[in-house]
Design a protein around this motif. Structure first.
Motif, PDB file in Angstrom:
ATOM      1  N   VAL A 200       0.842  -1.201   0.000  1.00 17.85           N
ATOM      2  CA  VAL A 200       0.000   0.000   0.000  1.00 17.85           C
ATOM      3  C   VAL A 200       0.878   1.252   0.000  1.00 17.85           C
ATOM      4  N   THR A 202      -0.946   4.461  -0.837  1.00 11.96           N
ATOM      5  CA  THR A 202      -1.943   5.477  -0.489  1.00 11.96           C
ATOM      6  C   THR A 202      -3.196   4.751  -0.012  1.00 11.96           C
ATOM      7  N   TRP A 203      -3.372   4.713   1.296  1.00 11.24           N
ATOM      8  CA  TRP A 203      -4.510   3.986   1.854  1.00 11.24           C
ATOM      9  C   TRP A 203      -5.819   4.686   1.486  1.00 11.24           C
ATOM     10  N   PRO A 204      -6.871   3.954   1.110  1.00 14.68           N
ATOM     11  CA  PRO A 204      -6.961   2.487   1.098  1.00 14.68           C
ATOM     12  C   PRO A 204      -6.900   1.876  -0.301  1.00 14.68           C
ATOM     13  N   TRP A 207      -2.038   1.043  -4.456  1.00 13.91           N
ATOM     14  CA  TRP A 207      -1.121  -0.070  -4.236  1.00 13.91           C
ATOM     15  C   TRP A 207       0.063   0.006  -5.195  1.00 13.91           C
TER      16      TRP A 207
END
Length: 216
Positions: A200, A202-204, A207
């Motif tokens: 990850v 940049t949540w969410p 990826w």
């Protein structure tokens, strides 16, 4: 040691990077990744160390008299790194690059922040409104930049559009492995270890996908 190369070198930017770290070097001339010059590979993988032996008299005087030096060349391994770059190559060029990598290197790594997934498209789409939030803070003194962000949102459009195209061009690990077999004459790779995965960034929904292949 990182050696930066490109078919069209970004010399000015690389000079700044190399000044910040003694472990970063660059080649100012264009380098074709599908046909890396052997002398470049040799320079990147060979280091020379000098062993100095000082005689008793020299040791007493702390001078150079009575000393001798032996040069020893040490061979290092080559790891090619493609950061947000491999999706720029079409299949023919990518195959040639992988073939040259198998011939001249001990491994390679491919890292991409985007992929052909719904989550990747969502993340890229969100860059549009994000630019609207941060541009006034970072570019308050650039009227033209602000004009093409807020009045005529050309910059957000180009960023999102470019991201979508990059996503569509990004290969899956299975596709990279298929290219590797093709680059190896259609034969299964022997003596190499193929690995892949995701992390990850940049949540969410953001990826990073990676492929690493090393000679065993």
């Amino acid at each position: 040691m990182f050696v930066l190369t490109d078919l069209h070198p970004h010399v000015e930017a690389w000079q700044g990077a190399s000044k910040k770290s003694e472990n970063v070097r660059f080649v100012a001339e264009g380098v074709d990744a599908a046909d890396a010059p052997r002398d470049l590979v040799e320079r990147a993988t060979t280091t020379t160390t000098t062993t100095t032996t000082t005689g008793e008299a020299g040791r007493r005087r702390r001078g150079d008299e009575g000393s001798s030096g032996d040069e020893k060349k040490e061979k290092k391994k080559v790891m090619r790194l493609f950061s947000l770059a491999f999706h720029h190559f079409d299949d023919e060029l990518a195959e040639g690059i992988l073939r040259n990598t198998l011939e001249t290197s001990d491994g390679f790594g491919i890292f991409e922040l985007q992929s052909r997934t719904i989550s990747s498209f969502i993340t890229i789409f969100l860059f549009g409104p994000l630019l609207g939030i941060i541009s006034l803070y970072y570019f308050w003194n650039r009227p033209l930049h602000l004009f093409f962000t807020y009045v005529v949102p050309l910059i957000p459009f180009c960023v999102v559009f470019d991201g979508y195209i990059s996503s569509l061009r990004t290969r899956t690990p299975e596709e990279v492995e298929a290219l590797l077999r093709k680059a190896n004459g259609g034969r299964r790779l022997e003596g190499w270890r193929f690995m892949s995965g995701q992390e990850v960034h940049t949540w969410p929904t953001g990826w990073m996908s990676w492929v690493i292949c090393v000679r065993e």
